[in-house]
Scaffold this motif. Structure first.
Motif, PDB file in Angstrom:
ATOM      1  N   LEU A   5       0.782  -1.200   0.050  1.00 48.50           N
ATOM      2  CA  LEU A   5      -0.091   0.074  -0.063  1.00 48.50           C
ATOM      3  C   LEU A   5       0.925   1.140  -0.280  1.00 48.50           C
ATOM      4  O   LEU A   5       1.738   1.408   0.855  1.00 48.50           O
ATOM      5  CB  LEU A   5      -0.786  -0.214   1.361  1.00 48.50           C
ATOM      6  N   THR A   6       0.658   2.052  -0.864  1.00 47.78           N
ATOM      7  CA  THR A   6       1.294   3.348  -0.967  1.00 47.78           C
ATOM      8  C   THR A   6       0.392   4.656  -0.640  1.00 47.78           C
ATOM      9  O   THR A   6      -0.808   4.555  -1.367  1.00 47.78           O
ATOM     10  CB  THR A   6       1.876   3.608  -2.385  1.00 47.78           C
ATOM     11  N   LEU A   7       0.706   5.491  -0.018  1.00 49.15           N
ATOM     12  CA  LEU A   7       0.025   6.805   0.154  1.00 49.15           C
ATOM     13  C   LEU A   7       0.460   7.792  -0.800  1.00 49.15           C
ATOM     14  O   LEU A   7       1.716   7.723  -0.901  1.00 49.15           O
ATOM     15  CB  LEU A   7       0.040   7.604   1.615  1.00 49.15           C
ATOM     16  N   LEU A  20      -4.866   6.480  -1.443  1.00 52.94           N
ATOM     17  CA  LEU A  20      -4.365   5.281  -1.382  1.00 52.94           C
ATOM     18  C   LEU A  20      -4.071   4.572  -2.632  1.00 52.94           C
ATOM     19  O   LEU A  20      -5.053   4.631  -3.498  1.00 52.94           O
ATOM     20  CB  LEU A  20      -4.850   4.424  -0.420  1.00 52.94           C
ATOM     21  N   LEU A  50      -5.120   9.664   6.870  1.00 57.28           N
ATOM     22  CA  LEU A  50      -4.929   8.062   7.437  1.00 57.28           C
ATOM     23  C   LEU A  50      -6.153   8.010   8.586  1.00 57.28           C
ATOM     24  O   LEU A  50      -6.437   6.665   8.458  1.00 57.28           O
ATOM     25  CB  LEU A  50      -3.616   7.933   7.801  1.00 57.28           C
ATOM     26  N   CYS A  58       1.193   1.845   5.562  1.00 51.46           N
ATOM     27  CA  CYS A  58       1.674   2.154   4.390  1.00 51.46           C
ATOM     28  C   CYS A  58       3.049   1.762   4.071  1.00 51.46           C
ATOM     29  O   CYS A  58       3.907   2.281   5.082  1.00 51.46           O
ATOM     30  CB  CYS A  58       1.510   3.602   3.919  1.00 51.46           C
ATOM     31  N   ALA A  61       5.351   6.137   0.389  1.00 50.96           N
ATOM     32  CA  ALA A  61       4.542   7.229   0.618  1.00 50.96           C
ATOM     33  C   ALA A  61       5.450   8.191  -0.437  1.00 50.96           C
ATOM     34  O   ALA A  61       6.405   8.268  -0.415  1.00 50.96           O
ATOM     35  CB  ALA A  61       4.548   7.987   1.961  1.00 50.96           C
ATOM     36  N   THR A  92       3.698   9.304   8.178  1.00 55.21           N
ATOM     37  CA  THR A  92       3.145   8.269   7.465  1.00 55.21           C
ATOM     38  C   THR A  92       3.600   6.939   7.828  1.00 55.21           C
ATOM     39  O   THR A  92       2.788   5.799   7.904  1.00 55.21           O
ATOM     40  CB  THR A  92       3.243   7.995   5.825  1.00 55.21           C
ATOM     41  N   ALA A  94       5.851   5.400   6.800  1.00 49.38           N
ATOM     42  CA  ALA A  94       6.440   4.588   5.342  1.00 49.38           C
ATOM     43  C   ALA A  94       7.951   4.439   5.368  1.00 49.38           C
ATOM     44  O   ALA A  94       8.482   5.439   5.595  1.00 49.38           O
ATOM     45  CB  ALA A  94       5.734   5.247   4.148  1.00 49.38           C
TER      46      ALA A  94
END
Lengths: 322, 322
Positions: A5-7, A20, A50, A58, A61, A92, A94
């Motif tokens: 999962l990437t923001l 997302l 979020l 995540c 990001a 995040t 990330a």
């Protein structure tokens, strides 16, 4: 195996959009818009997003910013937020983080746009060359461009600040426009005309040339251009398209995007119905003995509002994190 | 194991230089110069060179050309030679062949120049950023530039035709200059001023502005600029340096070469003693609210005549053949 999962976020001059991207493609239902003026910084915006999304984990990001980025630190002229890799990582959690220019994000998104969102504007006199360079030109709150190069290890999208280049002058009237613009900060750059606020300044110039003094907002200028009843609005539209043609032609000579030039941004799209009327192709090709050469570059308009977010997801996928 | 041998050539507007590069570095004793006008094509030049060298077996051949290259085919405005990969392969028998723009060759040569051949012209206000983009700007028979980008698979040098961009106009006198230049082919481009012949045109313009009509050759113009006794020559030198500063600044904004801008070519070098006197740095940074930003770009002059040949050898070494 669960998808990573990437923001992704796209910070414009006025709004920030956050989404997302599971598995490298934006979940368009997850897109939310935040007014920059309502928030003290990027961190609180990402945290708020979020929290609403249930605080998913995540892995990556990527944030696109409408301003120059150097060493992972972004600068925005009209926004005092701290925008850098550390801030994005902290907000995040990330592990893989990137901060890129918004036009770079648009470049990564090319060939991954929503179907039907690429509208041809100027055809080339030869087939599109696969693997050739492309160029994204953004006209909205500001003006900028991003050259896109294909390499043996994938796409590279370089950064630019070409909105700050000298505005082209071809006539006495252009020189008067330059003088008119220079009152702002002593130097007339491309963005001073080719942007939303630039359109307002251009109208104000033509209004003063006509002995008037009205200064409508950009939306009203566009409406008057479409209506065609006000000669000042018509002159404004004609100047805008001609100057954009000249600048796009100069950028084509600078970057040689035989794979295509792609106009993006709200102002570029608002002119869709007016490019032909005001001779965009003629201005684009008006380069003397290189006029024939200019016919090798196709020009199109990108109508996908979320291309920058898609580009953020693809940028991290191609390994551009640090 | 014997070193692989590459034939390298640099085709300029007037002369072609040919050399051998064993193991990826040019053997400077092997360099020979051919006047283009004395030869019917590139093939006969390369054949003549190889015959004199005892017809060595060349594994690779790379030719740099002062003109646009598309799909391995070069076009030179003032030379009717056929210059493409097939012709180079046929003349040399090499299996690995590349045809590149001469400015691209200069880009490949950066960091491999002869010691002491990089002369600082404008210092940046920050240390040079390793891995940052660089920009080569060539001013000689013509004007062009090549952006240099470092990637995970090595250096990429992209092509440009930015000598054909619109010449910048900042004043009534600049506009008169543009009109003066437009008599040639209806459009005044950067190269119409920033080149050897451009310098002659620029002198002719300032001569006509002063009510005179003398039109000396470029070498005589440079001598008069150095002498400082003729106000027309001084005005010519001042205009040249100021316009070059404006154009170099615009190109810096277009390509963001935080790793440095490198001026190459005979005309760029001829002005070495005059850049400070005529305010190059001031013109380069004259971008309004971006003037501070402009201080991040160092500018230097490359004084290695054979950099393009070295770049040809390095280009093939980095796998850019087809």
């Amino acid at each position: 195996m669960p998808q990573t999962l990437t923001l992704v976020a796209d910070i414009g001059g006025t709004n920030t959009r956050v989404a997302l991207a599971p598995g490298g493609a934006v979940d368009r239902a997850s897109i939310r818009r935040f007014a920059n003026a309502d928030h003290p910084g990027l961190g609180p915006v990402l945290a708020a997003y979020l929290a609403t999304a249930g605080n998913p984990r995540c892995e990556g990001a990527c944030v696109a910013v409408a301003g120059p980025v150097a060493d992972g630190v972004a600068t925005m002229t009209n926004l005092d937020w701290t925008i850098d890799r550390d801030a994005v990582a902290e907000a995040t959690g990330a592990a893989r983080v990137a901060v890129i220019n918004d036009l770079q994000a648009q470049g990564y998104a090319l060939d991954h746009l929503a179907p039907g969102s690429l509208r041809p504007l100027v055809a080339a006199n030869c087939p599109r060359k696969p693997g050739a360079a492309q160029l994204v030109i953004g006209i909205g709150t500001g003006f900028n461009a991003a050259p896109v190069h294909e390499t043996p290890v994938g796409r590279i999208v370089t950064a630019s600040e070409c909105g700050q280049m000298t505005i082209p002058v071809r006539s006495e009237a252009d020189l008067r426009l330059m003088r008119f613009l220079e009152t702002a900060h002593g130097f007339a750059c491309v963005e001073d005309v080719l942007s939303g606020r630039g359109l307002e300044r251009l109208f104000a110039f033509h209004s003063s040339e006509a002995g008037r003094d009205d200064r409508p907002a950009a939306a009203a200028v566009m409406a008057a251009i479409a209506e065609g009843a006000d000669p000042v609005a018509t002159a404004t539209g004609a100047s805008f398209v001609r100057i954009l043609g000249t600048v796009a032609g100069d950028l084509a000579l600078s970057h040689l995007p035989f794979g295509g030039i792609h106009l993006i941004g709200g102002v570029a799209r608002a002119f869709t119905a007016h490019y032909d009327r005001f001779g965009f192709a003629e201005a684009f090709r008006d380069k003397g003995r290189f006029s024939g050469f200019m016919q090798e570059f196709p020009v199109s308009i990108v109508e996908d509002d979320y291309a920058a977010l898609e580009g953020c997801a693809l940028c991290l996928g191609s390994g551009n994190s640090e």
